[in-house]
Design a protein around this motif. Structure first.
Motif, PDB file in Angstrom:
ATOM      1  N   LEU A   1      22.190  -1.274  30.274  1.00 18.62           N
ATOM      2  CA  LEU A   1      20.253  -1.569  29.712  1.00 18.62           C
ATOM      3  C   LEU A   1      19.779  -2.183  28.396  1.00 18.62           C
ATOM      4  O   LEU A   1      18.682  -1.936  28.326  1.00 18.62           O
ATOM      5  N   GLN A   2      21.077  -2.551  27.932  1.00 13.66           N
ATOM      6  CA  GLN A   2      20.443  -2.786  26.125  1.00 13.66           C
ATOM      7  C   GLN A   2      19.716  -3.834  26.319  1.00 13.66           C
ATOM      8  O   GLN A   2      20.045  -4.995  27.020  1.00 13.66           O
ATOM      9  N   GLY A   3      18.049  -4.152  25.805  1.00 16.72           N
ATOM     10  CA  GLY A   3      18.057  -5.103  25.502  1.00 16.72           C
ATOM     11  C   GLY A   3      16.451  -5.774  26.067  1.00 16.72           C
ATOM     12  O   GLY A   3      16.257  -7.215  26.353  1.00 16.72           O
TER      13      GLY A   3
ATOM     14  N   ALA B   1      20.256   7.215  30.576  1.00 12.58           N
ATOM     15  CA  ALA B   1      20.602   5.014  30.522  1.00 12.58           C
ATOM     16  C   ALA B   1      19.642   4.860  30.015  1.00 12.58           C
ATOM     17  O   ALA B   1      20.055   4.236  29.188  1.00 12.58           O
ATOM     18  N   ALA B   2      18.327   5.121  30.586  1.00 10.11           N
ATOM     19  CA  ALA B   2      17.235   4.519  30.420  1.00 10.11           C
ATOM     20  C   ALA B   2      16.626   4.783  28.655  1.00 10.11           C
ATOM     21  O   ALA B   2      16.518   3.990  27.724  1.00 10.11           O
ATOM     22  N   LYS B   3      16.853   6.180  27.931  1.00 11.76           N
ATOM     23  CA  LYS B   3      16.846   7.134  26.982  1.00 11.76           C
ATOM     24  C   LYS B   3      17.775   6.535  26.222  1.00 11.76           C
ATOM     25  O   LYS B   3      17.410   5.924  24.988  1.00 11.76           O
ATOM     26  N   ALA B   4      19.165   6.822  26.629  1.00 10.19           N
ATOM     27  CA  ALA B   4      20.263   6.263  25.807  1.00 10.19           C
ATOM     28  C   ALA B   4      19.977   4.875  25.119  1.00 10.19           C
ATOM     29  O   ALA B   4      20.109   4.163  23.918  1.00 10.19           O
ATOM     30  N   ALA B   5      19.375   3.614  25.814  1.00 12.73           N
ATOM     31  CA  ALA B   5      19.031   2.510  25.513  1.00 12.73           C
ATOM     32  C   ALA B   5      17.964   1.959  25.179  1.00 12.73           C
ATOM     33  O   ALA B   5      17.845   0.853  25.445  1.00 12.73           O
ATOM     34  N   LYS B   6      17.047   3.422  25.075  1.00 20.62           N
ATOM     35  CA  LYS B   6      15.379   3.210  24.371  1.00 20.62           C
ATOM     36  C   LYS B   6      14.983   1.824  25.204  1.00 20.62           C
ATOM     37  O   LYS B   6      14.362   0.886  23.951  1.00 20.62           O
ATOM     38  N   ALA B   7      15.045   2.578  26.538  1.00 20.31           N
ATOM     39  CA  ALA B   7      14.504   1.120  27.317  1.00 20.31           C
ATOM     40  C   ALA B   7      13.032   1.413  27.065  1.00 20.31           C
ATOM     41  O   ALA B   7      12.422   2.276  26.998  1.00 20.31           O
TER      42      ALA B   7
ATOM     43  N   ASN C   1       8.744   6.538  28.803  1.00 12.76           N
ATOM     44  CA  ASN C   1       7.689   5.848  29.065  1.00 12.76           C
ATOM     45  C   ASN C   1       8.017   5.203  30.623  1.00 12.76           C
ATOM     46  O   ASN C   1       8.051   4.708  30.918  1.00 12.76           O
ATOM     47  N   TRP C   2       7.294   5.918  31.239  1.00 11.26           N
ATOM     48  CA  TRP C   2       7.841   6.025  33.285  1.00 11.26           C
ATOM     49  C   TRP C   2       6.756   5.562  33.772  1.00 11.26           C
ATOM     50  O   TRP C   2       5.262   6.085  33.214  1.00 11.26           O
ATOM     51  N   THR C   3       7.093   4.932  35.324  1.00 10.81           N
ATOM     52  CA  THR C   3       6.047   5.115  36.068  1.00 10.81           C
ATOM     53  C   THR C   3       7.149   5.321  37.703  1.00 10.81           C
ATOM     54  O   THR C   3       8.055   4.380  37.974  1.00 10.81           O
ATOM     55  N   LEU C   4       6.012   5.976  38.152  1.00 11.78           N
ATOM     56  CA  LEU C   4       6.618   6.125  40.004  1.00 11.78           C
ATOM     57  C   LEU C   4       5.838   5.456  40.574  1.00 11.78           C
ATOM     58  O   LEU C   4       4.713   5.688  41.076  1.00 11.78           O
ATOM     59  N   LEU C   5       6.252   4.279  41.481  1.00  8.77           N
ATOM     60  CA  LEU C   5       5.056   3.851  42.728  1.00  8.77           C
ATOM     61  C   LEU C   5       5.783   4.053  43.685  1.00  8.77           C
ATOM     62  O   LEU C   5       6.859   4.107  43.941  1.00  8.77           O
TER      63      LEU C   5
END
Length: 212
Positions: A60-62, A92-98, A149-153
């Motif tokens: 998920l990096q980059g 994983a998203a947090k670790a990848a700094k998404a 920074n999340w969003t759920l639909l």
């Protein structure tokens, strides 16, 4: 934008994939079976294991955003599998700094009356209950998140194949119903609403819903 799309070969994920590609985004499809992804311009298919959070974080990096269409519908233990997977994706998203994580949610956690959620009503179909409860747990997990920074639909009660009309209503935590009392949205228009959110970022750190 550069997008990582988890679950791109699934029912909702495939609609998100086509909508994103049609708008000119570059998509990396993270799937368990890359051979199922048909080759297209601006598309890269990569084999992934959602439950391996460390490996997923590296993948998920980059990216400008991560979209999760992960679901546990094909698993015997839907609730446990789904919740474990969502926890892994969030970590994983947090670790990848998404920069952003956009998540396909469920309709079960939407209110049908003050304090009453759809999944808790007697009419809710038993065969969908485990996945609906898992989706509600995912929403609670995201709402407790302080870093991401999340969003759920959430879709409407019925999410079915149909037309891409681009004409629908958005809501927050209440189930949307039309004048006839039906709660429905096509998977194509659901994808429009999600990619709109990807581009406009109008519901950051919150849940919203879409329906006719």
């Amino acid at each position: 934008m550069k997008i990582a799309l988890i679950g791109a070969s699934g029912y909702v994920g495939s609609a998100l994939l086509q909508e994103a590609l049609q708008r000119g985004h570059h998509v990396t499809a993270l799937v368990s079976r890359p051979e199922r992804i048909e080759a297209q311009a601006n598309l890269t298919a990569v084999k992934t294991d959602v439950q391996d959070s460390a490996a997923l974080a590296a993948q998920l990096q980059g990216f400008d955003a991560v979209l999760s269409a992960f679901s546990g519908h094909a698993q015997a233990e839907q609730f446990d599998y789904f919740v474990k997977g969502i926890r892994s994706i969030v970590a994983a998203a947090k670790a990848a700094k998404a920069p952003r994580l956009l998540v396909v949610g469920g309709a079960g956690s939407l209110e049908v009356a003050p304090g009453v959620q759809l999944v808790d009503t007697p009419e809710f179909p038993e065969q969908w209950k485990a996945s609906a409860l898992g989706a509600r747990e995912a929403l609670n997990l995201l709402r407790a998140e302080t870093e991401l920074n999340w969003t759920l639909l959430s879709p409407s009660a019925m999410l079915q194949p149909g037309e891409r009309t681009g004409k629908f209503r958005l809501g927050k935590d209440q189930l949307l119903v039309d004048e006839a009392g039906n709660s429905h949205i096509s998977v194509q228009d659901y994808a429009v609403a999600m990619i709109d959110e990807l581009e406009k970022a109008e519901h950051q750190r919150s849940r919203f819903t879409v329906g006719y």
